[in-house]
Scaffold this motif. Structure first.
Motif, PDB file in Angstrom:
ATOM      1  N   GLY A  94       0.902  -1.163  -0.005  1.00 56.99           N
ATOM      2  CA  GLY A  94       0.028   0.025  -0.071  1.00 56.99           C
ATOM      3  C   GLY A  94       0.626   1.181   0.060  1.00 56.99           C
ATOM      4  O   GLY A  94       0.314   2.355   0.559  1.00 56.99           O
ATOM      5  N   ILE A  95       2.193   0.998  -0.485  1.00 59.48           N
ATOM      6  CA  ILE A  95       2.927   2.370  -0.572  1.00 59.48           C
ATOM      7  C   ILE A  95       2.195   3.455  -1.464  1.00 59.48           C
ATOM      8  O   ILE A  95       1.998   3.018  -2.583  1.00 59.48           O
ATOM      9  N   ILE A  96       2.217   4.488  -1.062  1.00 60.65           N
ATOM     10  CA  ILE A  96       1.441   5.695  -1.952  1.00 60.65           C
ATOM     11  C   ILE A  96       2.430   6.191  -2.871  1.00 60.65           C
ATOM     12  O   ILE A  96       2.133   6.622  -4.104  1.00 60.65           O
ATOM     13  N   TYR A  97       3.395   6.355  -2.254  1.00 61.27           N
ATOM     14  CA  TYR A  97       4.518   7.147  -3.179  1.00 61.27           C
ATOM     15  C   TYR A  97       5.989   6.495  -2.935  1.00 61.27           C
ATOM     16  O   TYR A  97       6.151   6.082  -1.967  1.00 61.27           O
ATOM     17  N   LYS A  98       6.375   6.426  -4.150  1.00 59.72           N
ATOM     18  CA  LYS A  98       7.690   5.496  -4.333  1.00 59.72           C
ATOM     19  C   LYS A  98       8.767   6.143  -5.629  1.00 59.72           C
ATOM     20  O   LYS A  98       8.206   6.010  -6.435  1.00 59.72           O
ATOM     21  N   SER A 108       6.478   6.477   0.867  1.00 62.02           N
ATOM     22  CA  SER A 108       5.866   6.952   1.726  1.00 62.02           C
ATOM     23  C   SER A 108       4.404   6.483   1.747  1.00 62.02           C
ATOM     24  O   SER A 108       4.087   6.196   0.632  1.00 62.02           O
ATOM     25  N   SER A 109       3.528   6.402   2.857  1.00 62.42           N
ATOM     26  CA  SER A 109       2.209   6.153   2.731  1.00 62.42           C
ATOM     27  C   SER A 109       1.498   6.749   4.152  1.00 62.42           C
ATOM     28  O   SER A 109       2.137   7.383   4.887  1.00 62.42           O
ATOM     29  N   ILE A 110       0.486   6.124   4.158  1.00 60.35           N
ATOM     30  CA  ILE A 110      -0.548   6.467   5.579  1.00 60.35           C
ATOM     31  C   ILE A 110      -0.864   4.997   6.156  1.00 60.35           C
ATOM     32  O   ILE A 110      -1.144   4.316   5.658  1.00 60.35           O
ATOM     33  N   ARG A 111      -0.693   5.309   7.583  1.00 57.24           N
ATOM     34  CA  ARG A 111      -0.823   4.102   8.473  1.00 57.24           C
ATOM     35  C   ARG A 111      -1.446   4.785   9.637  1.00 57.24           C
ATOM     36  O   ARG A 111      -0.915   5.430  10.259  1.00 57.24           O
ATOM     37  N   ILE A 115       0.840   9.972   8.297  1.00 56.04           N
ATOM     38  CA  ILE A 115       1.959   9.778   7.205  1.00 56.04           C
ATOM     39  C   ILE A 115       3.198   9.268   7.838  1.00 56.04           C
ATOM     40  O   ILE A 115       3.788   9.882   8.677  1.00 56.04           O
ATOM     41  N   TYR A 117       7.121   8.670   6.032  1.00 57.35           N
ATOM     42  CA  TYR A 117       8.088   8.960   4.951  1.00 57.35           C
ATOM     43  C   TYR A 117       9.307   8.633   5.118  1.00 57.35           C
ATOM     44  O   TYR A 117       9.906   8.736   6.317  1.00 57.35           O
ATOM     45  N   LYS A 139      -0.993  17.390   6.962  1.00 55.64           N
ATOM     46  CA  LYS A 139      -0.011  17.170   5.538  1.00 55.64           C
ATOM     47  C   LYS A 139       0.453  18.162   5.151  1.00 55.64           C
ATOM     48  O   LYS A 139       1.503  18.534   4.960  1.00 55.64           O
TER      49      LYS A 139
END
Length: 155
Positions: A94-98, A108-111, A115, A117, A139
């Motif tokens: 579920g990584i949002i940004y790579k 980066s992601s949300i858990r 956030i 990072y 954010k």
């Protein structure tokens, strides 16, 4: 003219976060053993939480512990590329940004409404990293802080 209560409450909740990005006091933090360094907002991350697990460096918290910053050098004895090193760490789904280059990776992601990072720069035998966790609801207020920390990470 009356100001809606919700507006006043939101100003009170987010005012400290809005103020800290522009008014932060920044200092260069260095890990002496590796030479890793980064600009760090010392007026935001005011509590030293000691060394991180799995590497050398330091972990810092905001006074209210709603956010944290870890600066660390992690052993990379096989001098793996950033892509290989990241894969060996088995990042969560579920990584949002790579972004991965030959010199660094950023994920980066949300858990749990926070956030996370993580940026690591490749060095000879180590990966030099910053890890930042903060409330997802803040954010926009954190964007400039995270960007400066990330862009000033040096090995």
């Amino acid at each position: 003219m009356r100001t809606p209560r919700l507006f006043i409450v939101s100003i009170l909740i987010f005012a400290p976060a809005l103020a800290f990005a522009g008014d932060a006091e920044w200092r260069r933090y260095e890990i002496p053993s590796s030479g890793t360094s980064v600009d760090m907002p010392v007026s935001i991350f005011t509590s030293d939480a000691g060394p991180p697990e799995g590497g050398t460096g330091r972990r810092f918290f905001t006074e209210d512990r709603r956010a944290d910053l870890t600066v660390q050098s992690v052993p990379n004895p096989e001098n793996d590329s950033p892509a290989t090193f990241l894969a060996k760490q088995r990042p969560p789904a579920g990584i949002i940004y790579k972004r991965i280059t030959s010199d660094f990776f950023v994920v980066s992601s949300i858990r749990k409404d926070r956030i996370w990072y993580n940026r690591c720069n490749r060095a000879n035998g180590t990966m030099n990293c910053v890890l930042i966790n903060y409330p997802a609801a803040e954010k926009r207020q954190w964007d400039s802080v995270v960007t400066r920390i990330s862009n000033t990470l040096r090995s």
